[in-house]
Design a protein around this motif. Structure first.
Motif, short mmCIF file in Angstrom:
data_model
loop_
_atom_site.label_atom_id
_atom_site.label_comp_id
_atom_site.label_asym_id
_atom_site.label_seq_id
_atom_site.Cartn_x
_atom_site.Cartn_y
_atom_site.Cartn_z
N HIS A 238 0.92 -1.32 0.04
CA HIS A 238 -0.01 -0.06 -0.01
C HIS A 238 0.92 1.47 -0.03
O HIS A 238 0.37 2.43 -0.62
N ALA A 239 1.97 1.29 0.41
CA ALA A 239 2.76 2.48 0.32
C ALA A 239 2.79 3.02 -1.09
O ALA A 239 3.11 2.28 -1.93
N PRO A 240 2.76 4.26 -1.18
CA PRO A 240 2.46 4.62 -2.60
C PRO A 240 3.74 4.35 -3.33
O PRO A 240 3.21 3.96 -4.73
N VAL A 241 4.85 4.47 -3.31
CA VAL A 241 5.95 4.11 -4.35
C VAL A 241 5.69 2.89 -4.43
O VAL A 241 6.11 2.24 -5.58
N LEU B 267 3.55 -1.30 -12.09
CA LEU B 267 4.11 -1.55 -13.10
C LEU B 267 4.66 -2.67 -13.61
O LEU B 267 4.80 -3.13 -14.60
N LEU B 268 5.13 -3.32 -12.26
CA LEU B 268 5.91 -4.80 -12.72
C LEU B 268 4.69 -5.45 -12.97
O LEU B 268 4.99 -6.61 -13.78
N ASN B 269 3.40 -5.22 -12.40
CA ASN B 269 2.54 -6.13 -12.80
C ASN B 269 2.06 -6.47 -14.33
O ASN B 269 1.73 -7.29 -15.02
N LYS B 270 2.35 -5.34 -15.12
CA LYS B 270 1.98 -5.03 -16.62
C LYS B 270 3.27 -5.65 -17.44
O LYS B 270 2.99 -5.82 -18.49
N ARG C 152 13.22 3.18 -12.24
CA ARG C 152 13.59 4.38 -11.57
C ARG C 152 13.22 5.68 -12.30
O ARG C 152 12.53 6.53 -11.64
N ASP C 153 13.52 5.47 -13.66
CA ASP C 153 13.13 6.76 -14.38
C ASP C 153 11.79 7.05 -14.54
O ASP C 153 10.99 8.29 -14.69
N THR C 154 10.82 5.75 -14.74
CA THR C 154 9.47 5.99 -14.84
C THR C 154 8.93 6.66 -13.66
O THR C 154 8.03 7.29 -13.77
N LEU C 155 9.56 6.28 -12.27
CA LEU C 155 8.64 6.61 -11.09
C LEU C 155 9.44 8.11 -10.81
O LEU C 155 8.77 8.61 -10.11
#
Length: 101
Positions: free
Chosen positions: A11-14, A21-24, A34-37
């Motif tokens: 649940h923590a936002p990051v 992202l990893l689920n996709k 890192r860059d996407t986030l």
């Protein structure tokens, strides 16, 4: 259908964004994630460690033909446990959003 289960680790936002992202994807390069986030290496490493300690994320390293130095690419992916936990957490959030006061 996945049973709803709220997960404090995810649940923590990051960490929620990391899991989303990893689920996709089958796997993502550490630098791309890192860059996407838009976060630092240290911040991403801290959150990945938390997810890996919970067995939600797997980490692998491999050499890259694109690099001329000896550094290796760090690949991240959701484990089957992580995918299940993420799906259950999303379901719990949907239940919360759909509940009537």
């Amino acid at each position: 259908m996945t049973e709803a289960r709220f997960d404090e680790t995810i649940h923590a936002p990051v960490r929620l964004r990391i899991c989303g992202l990893l689920n996709k994807a089958d796997r993502l390069d550490f630098a791309v994630l890192r860059d996407t986030l838009g976060i630092s290496d240290a911040t991403l490493s801290k959150h990945i460690k938390t997810l890996a300690d919970s067995h939600y994320v797997t980490i692998s390293k491999s050499s890259s033909a694109k690099r001329t130095d000896a550094r290796r690419v760090t690949w991240l992916s959701l484990s089957p446990t992580g995918r299940s936990a993420f799906a259950a957490h999303v379901r719990a959030l949907q239940d919360i959003a759909d509940s009537r006061a």
